[in-house]
Design an enzyme around this catalytic site. Structure first.
Site, PDB file in Angstrom:
ATOM      1  N   SER A   1       1.057  -1.048  -0.137  1.00 61.30           N
ATOM      2  CA  SER A   1      -0.104   0.164  -0.029  1.00 61.30           C
ATOM      3  C   SER A   1       0.791   1.404   0.079  1.00 61.30           C
ATOM      4  O   SER A   1       1.591   1.427  -1.019  1.00 61.30           O
ATOM      5  CB  SER A   1      -1.088  -0.091   1.640  1.00 61.30           C
ATOM      6  OG  SER A   1      -1.625   0.429   1.568  1.00 61.30           O
ATOM      7  N   ASP A  54      -3.207   6.265  -3.260  1.00 60.40           N
ATOM      8  CA  ASP A  54      -1.699   5.641  -2.272  1.00 60.40           C
ATOM      9  C   ASP A  54      -1.206   4.921  -3.411  1.00 60.40           C
ATOM     10  O   ASP A  54      -1.899   4.014  -4.601  1.00 60.40           O
ATOM     11  CB  ASP A  54      -3.018   5.181  -0.696  1.00 60.40           C
ATOM     12  CG  ASP A  54      -3.413   3.754  -1.340  1.00 60.40           C
ATOM     13  OD1 ASP A  54      -3.460   3.512  -2.254  1.00 60.40           O
ATOM     14  OD2 ASP A  54      -3.146   3.420  -0.018  1.00 60.40           O
ATOM     15  N   ALA A  67     -10.327   8.814   7.546  1.00 53.31           N
ATOM     16  CA  ALA A  67     -10.311  10.578   7.030  1.00 53.31           C
ATOM     17  C   ALA A  67      -9.033  10.006   6.370  1.00 53.31           C
ATOM     18  O   ALA A  67      -8.754  11.147   5.517  1.00 53.31           O
ATOM     19  CB  ALA A  67      -9.577  11.172   8.521  1.00 53.31           C
TER      20      ALA A  67
END
Ligand code: 16G
Ligand code: ZN
Length: 526
Positions: A65, A277, A372
């Site tokens: 990731s 990402d 978030a």
């Protein structure tokens, strides 16, 4: 049995480094790539067992990731495209940490405990990100699968959400879509185009969006989907992997944590930008204003935009479906207040990690969940999907018919298996177009409280124990009282600490209506 002998023989080619213990954490295994070969091999084995147990295709994704390029990781994907069920995480941990001579026993135990019949069919779907180590590591996964003589399909370079999508399609007879990357593009682009056609200025204005691809797989896949979008969206791609390093000074995590522009992107004032990402399951938006100030639109802003849009559609079609938003402790207090007080949408707080939010969101007809940090999606219950499908072409007014159609397209566009940067981006772009919103206008829906996030290295992060969805500590004694003491001198203030689930650190979060410290006054008062 015979199979297990071949398992041990191949295992010798993927030896476990002595003394290395790892844990299947929030996002699977994650560490330096050079320490992961045995884990990959063994996750290949475990995926086969999981596939036999569930009688379904199981996914294995090789990625770390947002972590640095030299790291890597692996996670398993369950039949409906969800995260591996929690009870199997400890099997994964045990298997990864078993000594060579214990491997057979650990495997036999899983097979016995889960009553797995080794004659059953199995199939594993493999995907990987663009890290230099991912190719080699995914071959170790294949070796594990082959040692148990299972079928598999290697989908090669895919985003994490694409693999989740494919696994779900494979296990639902194509009802969720065609189980290919091309099928994914077709499903999403069709829904996107139909949505954007409903926007007032669809013919006139070309929507231009700058994308920071984090030098990763997302950039590659944006190039592939763009031709499907029929120029309904004009994209400018930066950090596409041609020069920069993966996630280095760029990407959604960097932008969110640093609260600044990524490097390698050309930003003109007022222009809409977003960052993915490293495996394209997260997205954040941002822009810089004419005074060069940076404005971030994170997962909370995205959840607000999407849930407001859906709620407005529900009102138009007069559907009484219950909708809720699920957040984590990191959600900005302003977003929670806006959703509850102004939008009258119930908000729930879950522990950090997608599986916790996903699980909570499944309790509602429509569950919108976002961390978030930009990971999130929308879940529609089967009942909700059916009610919406039944109303198509049955609306009383033109407006109601349009709204139902839009809801149906939102369902097709959103990746319900997991947060998906590409799918979220297309939904956000469609909503902005339909509402004729600029990024500034979107940002003004509410004002974020100033906030900071830090990490602190401690000797043993496990001494901290939390409760109330990580918003309060119960251990060590006295810590929560100290936090309360500091927080009470500020308005709209909130702070918490929690042990990270992915790194050997403690995370600290604080927000309040001001960034000015009252620490001095505080001391003076005493
Ligand atoms: C993982 C999680 C992410 C979470 C983050 C928290 C998934 C797929 N990913 O990246 O949702 O925000 O961990 O990390 O669940 P932390 O525990 O180190 O703060
Ligand atoms: Zn990710």
């Amino acid at each position: 049995g015979m199979h297990l002998e071949s398992v041990l023989r191949s295992s010798a080619r993927h030896a476990r480094p002595a003394g290395l213990t790892l844990e299947y954490g929030t996002a699977g295994f994650r560490t330096k790539a050079e320490h992961l070969e045995h884990v990959m091999y063994r996750m290949g084995l475990l995926a086969v067992l999981r596939s036999k147990k569930t009688k379904a295709v199981i996914g294995v994704m090789v990625t770390a990731s947002h972590n640095p390029e030299e790291d890597n990781g692996v996670k398993l994907v369950d039949p409906m495209g969800e995260m591996l069920v929690q009870e199997w995480e400890s099997y994964a941990t045990n298997l990864a940490n078993a000594e060579e001579h214990e491997l057979q026993m650990v495997l036999t135990n899983i097979i016995k405990q889960e009553s797995i019949s080794m004659q059953d069919e199995s199939c594993v779907a493999i995907g990987r990100d663009t890290r230099p180590s991912s190719d080699h590591l995914s071959l170790a996964v294949v070796d594990g699968i082959s040692a148990l003589e299972s079928k598999y399909q290697d989908y090669g370079l895919v985003t994490t959400p694409q693999l989740h999508y494919i696994v779900c399609c494979r296990n639902t007879d194509g009802r969720y879509g065609e189980p290919t990357v091309e099928g994914y593009y077709q499903k999403l682009s069709k829904a996107f185009i139909e949505l954007v056609k409903q926007s007032p200025d669809c013919e006139t204005e070309k929507k231009c969006l700058s994308i920071d691809g984090a030098n990763g797989i997302g950039a590659l896949k944006i190039k592939e989907i763009e031709p499907h979008l029929q120029s309904m969206l004009s994209l400018q791609l930066f950090n596409d992997g041609s020069n920069g390093r993966l996630n280095h000074m760029c990407g959604a995590d960097y932008v969110k944590v640093q609260q600044k522009l990524p490097e390698g992107i050309d930003v003109r004032p007022g222009e809409r930008c977003c960052s993915f990402d490293g495996d394209a399951d997260r997205i954040v938006y941002y822009y810089k204003d004419s005074e060069d100030r940076f404005h971030l639109l994170d997962g909370d802003k995205i959840a607000t935009l999407i849930s407001t849009f859906i709620k407005e559609l529900l009102v138009k079609v007069d559907l009484k479906l219950n909708m809720a938003v699920v957040q984590t402790a990191y959600a900005n207090g302003s977003s929670t207040r806006y959703l509850e007080d102004v939008m009258k949408v119930p908000v729930f707080c879950a522990k950090t990690g997608v599986k916790h939010l996903h699980h909570k969101a499944q309790e509602f007809d429509i569950g919108v969940y976002f961390e978030a940090n930009g990971h999130g999606t929308v879940l529609f219950s089967k009942a909700a999907e059916e009610q919406i499908a039944q109303l198509i072409n049955a609306g009383a007014t033109e407006e109601a018919r349009k709204a139902v159609q839009m809801l149906a397209n939102v369902i097709s566009l959103i990746n319900q298996t997991v947060g998906d940067a590409i799918s979220d981006m297309l939904l956000i772009e469609a909503i902005l177009a339909i509402k004729s919103f600029t990024v500034q206008k979107w940002n003004e829906i509410y004002t974020d409280l100033p906030n900071r996030q830090l990490k602190v290295k401690v000797a043993d992060r496990k001494v901290i124990d939390t409760t109330d969805a990580e918003r309060r500590t119960v251990k060590p004694p006295g810590l929560q009282e100290k936090i309360d003491e500091l927080v009470k001198d500020y308005n709209m203030s909130r702070a918490f600490v929690r042990p990270s689930g992915t790194e050997d650190v403690v995370r600290v979060y604080a927000e309040a209506d001001t960034q000015v410290s009252s620490f001095k006054q505080h001391k003076d008062k005493r």
